[in-house]
Motif scaffolding. Structure first.
Motif, mmCIF file in Angstrom:
data_model
loop_
_atom_site.group_PDB
_atom_site.id
_atom_site.type_symbol
_atom_site.label_atom_id
_atom_site.label_comp_id
_atom_site.label_asym_id
_atom_site.label_seq_id
_atom_site.Cartn_x
_atom_site.Cartn_y
_atom_site.Cartn_z
ATOM 1 N N SER A 3 0.839 -1.200 0.000
ATOM 2 C CA SER A 3 0.000 0.000 0.000
ATOM 3 C C SER A 3 0.873 1.248 0.000
ATOM 4 O O SER A 3 1.922 1.285 0.648
ATOM 5 C CB SER A 3 -0.909 -0.007 1.235
ATOM 6 O OG SER A 3 -1.603 1.211 1.352
ATOM 7 N N VAL A 4 0.439 2.270 -0.751
ATOM 8 C CA VAL A 4 1.156 3.546 -0.788
ATOM 9 C C VAL A 4 0.177 4.693 -0.607
ATOM 10 O O VAL A 4 -0.931 4.676 -1.155
ATOM 11 C CB VAL A 4 1.948 3.708 -2.105
ATOM 12 C CG1 VAL A 4 1.052 3.581 -3.317
ATOM 13 C CG2 VAL A 4 2.678 5.050 -2.153
ATOM 14 N N LEU A 5 0.579 5.667 0.189
ATOM 15 C CA LEU A 5 -0.140 6.934 0.286
ATOM 16 C C LEU A 5 0.647 7.956 -0.526
ATOM 17 O O LEU A 5 1.850 8.137 -0.318
ATOM 18 C CB LEU A 5 -0.238 7.419 1.736
ATOM 19 C CG LEU A 5 -0.938 6.515 2.745
ATOM 20 C CD1 LEU A 5 -1.001 7.220 4.101
ATOM 21 C CD2 LEU A 5 -2.333 6.149 2.274
ATOM 22 N N TYR A 6 -0.026 8.608 -1.458
ATOM 23 C CA TYR A 6 0.592 9.638 -2.305
ATOM 24 C C TYR A 6 -0.042 10.957 -1.888
ATOM 25 O O TYR A 6 -1.222 11.208 -2.146
ATOM 26 C CB TYR A 6 0.293 9.342 -3.768
ATOM 27 C CG TYR A 6 1.378 9.713 -4.749
ATOM 28 C CD1 TYR A 6 1.963 10.980 -4.731
ATOM 29 C CD2 TYR A 6 1.791 8.800 -5.703
ATOM 30 C CE1 TYR A 6 2.951 11.310 -5.641
ATOM 31 C CE2 TYR A 6 2.790 9.120 -6.631
ATOM 32 C CZ TYR A 6 3.360 10.364 -6.597
ATOM 33 O OH TYR A 6 4.334 10.691 -7.505
ATOM 34 N N ILE A 7 0.713 11.811 -1.212
ATOM 35 C CA ILE A 7 0.160 13.011 -0.594
ATOM 36 C C ILE A 7 0.582 14.241 -1.391
ATOM 37 O O ILE A 7 1.780 14.464 -1.615
ATOM 38 C CB ILE A 7 0.644 13.139 0.863
ATOM 39 C CG1 ILE A 7 0.292 11.865 1.643
ATOM 40 C CG2 ILE A 7 0.031 14.354 1.527
ATOM 41 C CD1 ILE A 7 1.025 11.731 2.949
ATOM 42 N N SER A 8 -0.395 15.028 -1.819
ATOM 43 C CA SER A 8 -0.049 16.181 -2.653
ATOM 44 C C SER A 8 -1.170 17.194 -2.664
ATOM 45 O O SER A 8 -2.312 16.902 -2.290
ATOM 46 C CB SER A 8 0.219 15.730 -4.091
ATOM 47 O OG SER A 8 -0.984 15.432 -4.740
ATOM 48 N N ARG A 9 -0.820 18.398 -3.127
ATOM 49 C CA ARG A 9 -1.831 19.420 -3.372
ATOM 50 C C ARG A 9 -2.411 19.246 -4.770
ATOM 51 O O ARG A 9 -3.124 20.107 -5.261
ATOM 52 C CB ARG A 9 -1.238 20.823 -3.198
ATOM 53 C CG ARG A 9 -0.774 21.125 -1.793
ATOM 54 C CD ARG A 9 -0.440 22.598 -1.587
ATOM 55 N NE ARG A 9 0.556 23.084 -2.506
ATOM 56 C CZ ARG A 9 1.865 22.913 -2.354
ATOM 57 N NH1 ARG A 9 2.329 22.228 -1.316
ATOM 58 N NH2 ARG A 9 2.721 23.398 -3.230
ATOM 59 N N ALA A 10 -2.097 18.138 -5.409
ATOM 60 C CA ALA A 10 -2.672 17.786 -6.708
ATOM 61 C C ALA A 10 -3.806 16.793 -6.492
ATOM 62 O O ALA A 10 -4.183 16.489 -5.367
ATOM 63 C CB ALA A 10 -1.591 17.193 -7.610
ATOM 64 N N GLY A 11 -4.346 16.272 -7.610
ATOM 65 C CA GLY A 11 -5.438 15.318 -7.491
ATOM 66 C C GLY A 11 -5.657 14.562 -8.779
ATOM 67 O O GLY A 11 -4.716 14.016 -9.353
ATOM 68 N N LEU A 12 -6.889 14.540 -9.243
ATOM 69 C CA LEU A 12 -7.264 13.790 -10.435
ATOM 70 C C LEU A 12 -6.430 14.224 -11.650
ATOM 71 O O LEU A 12 -5.951 15.358 -11.698
ATOM 72 C CB LEU A 12 -8.753 14.005 -10.727
ATOM 73 C CG LEU A 12 -9.737 13.408 -9.714
ATOM 74 C CD1 LEU A 12 -11.138 13.997 -9.925
ATOM 75 C CD2 LEU A 12 -9.785 11.889 -9.845
#
Length: 416
Positions: A3-12
């Motif tokens: 499992s990975v969490l990808y954290i960003s101020r981006a999205g779709l």
């Protein structure tokens, strides 16, 4: 499944930042990772109208906060913060969050307790969350990486929030990132910088899902030489002088067509071009969806990317640069020591020594001497180079080996 969490101020994947994290996520999916994007931004009209599937809060594999908005693309899940009305109080809270990352850290900790990720990737974090996650991830034995694509320049016209993001990001790159397990660098500039800092780093430019196809010049009955620019120039891209050169070159005969996506005629008027129109070969389409933009780009012979010789241009890597070449569109850019390093002048594109009206005038006159066969040659070579540099399939093994190496290194540290 990992499992990975990808954290960003981006999205779709509806803009360049979203496309970036989507492509890296696609690589991780091939490596049997389950992807949960933690979008540190609020839902807006573009997200709501994107057409992507909303997820109901009933999936036992992911932690779905009831006050957030969730979307799914295949097995990828995106979690957005809810929208809120504007106002000074809410704006102040957002500024405080930039400084402290307290909301983000609580959110990530809660998700980690439920999903127990093997890997966390931070996309262009301002620094506050990075500082808090470094000790937390060490305690939890979670790999912590940064996906680094921007090194912002200071701007006098920036708002308070923008100034904080610029300043904190600069400090993070200079002093904090060296404590991470590793970095995914978008450009050779960043790759060299982190290697010199002793940071484990992998170079992954903007990636495209490519297929094998023949590049041809079609749908061009007037045999015009066609240029395209797709983006929002802001203070980064030099566009208006090139528009002026196109209009001058088309004074007597229309030899060139320039399609502008993300720019409308009002923008041109506000920047000193009140009378430019399609009659002079300039088509300003304004903002379009990504699929609509691709349809325009793929018909062009050349994409243009002219930037100021500053750090932001060398450190970043324009998605439109990669997208053009992957569609068989050759790039015309100026020499700054950034992405222009990927262009072989006169073979798969052109590199101009200057980005000013005089240089553009000379270049257009030179281009008029090229026949259709020569332009088709440039386009085919651009596509061929894209298959070597930007094809997503080329990076799966590289990223897999990178993550394995990081894990083995961390395990050896734990044993000691």
């Amino acid at each position: 499944m990992k499992s990975v969490l990808y954290i960003s101020r981006a999205g779709l994947p509806i803009d360049a930042t979203g496309l970036r994290i989507f492509s890296i996520g696609s690589l991780l999916e091939k490596m049997d990772y389950r992807i949960h994007y933690i979008c540190d931004r609020r839902v807006d009209a573009a997200v709501e109208n994107s057409g992507y599937e909303k997820v109901h809060v009933d999936n036992e594999d992911f932690l779905f906060a009831h006050d957030e908005i969730h979307f799914r693309i295949g097995n990828k899940v995106y979690s957005y913060l809810p929208s809120f009305a504007g106002g000074k109080w809410n704006a102040l809270k957002e500024i405080v969050e930039i400084c402290t990352a307290s909301r983000s850290f609580k959110r990530v900790k809660k998700i980690c307790q439920f999903e127990k990720p093997d890997l966390i990737i931070l996309y262009n974090d301002t620094g506050g969350l990075t500082k808090k996650l470094i000790p937390f991830c060490k305690e939890q034995n979670i790999q912590l990486l940064a996906d680094v694509t921007e090194w912002y320049e200071k701007r006098r016209s920036a708002s308070v929030a923008e100034q904080l993001v610029i300043s904190f990001t600069d400090r993070r790159i200079r002093f904090v990132d060296k404590k991470l397990d590793g970095v995914i660098a978008i450009s050779p500039f960043f790759h060299d910088y982190y290697k010199n800092q002793g940071v484990k780093c992998i170079l992954i430019p903007p990636l495209m899902e490519m297929d094998d196809r023949k590049i041809e010049r079609d749908d061009n009955p007037k045999n015009l030489i066609r240029f395209v620019y797709a983006g929002s120039p802001g203070s980064k891209d030099i566009v208006v002088p090139f528009v002026r050169s196109i209009v001058k070159a088309n004074t007597e005969t229309i030899n060139f067509r320039l399609d502008l996506v993300g720019i409308d005629y009002q923008y041109l008027e506000e920047n000193g071009f009140p009378n430019v129109s399609e009659n002079r070969g300039v088509f300003a389409h304004g903002r379009l969806s990504h699929p609509e933009t691709v349809e325009i780009v793929k018909k062009a012979d050349f994409g243009i990317l002219f930037r100021h010789n500053q750090r932001y241009a060398k450190a970043g890597f324009s998605t439109k640069f990669a997208e053009c070449m992957s569609l068989g569109v050759a790039i015309v850019c100026n020499r700054i020591g950034g992405t222009d390093r990927f262009i072989s002048d006169g073979v798969d594109g052109f590199v101009l020594e200057e980005a000013n009206e005089q240089a553009f005038d000379s270049f257009l006159q030179k281009l008029l001497q090229f026949d259709e066969e020569k332009i088709a040659f440039l386009k085919a070579n651009a596509y061929l180079k894209a298959t070597k540099i930007f094809d997503l399939r080329n990076y799966e093994r590289m990223l897999r080996d990178f993550l394995v190496e990081l894990r083995e290194r961390n395990d050896s540290k734990v044993k000691r």
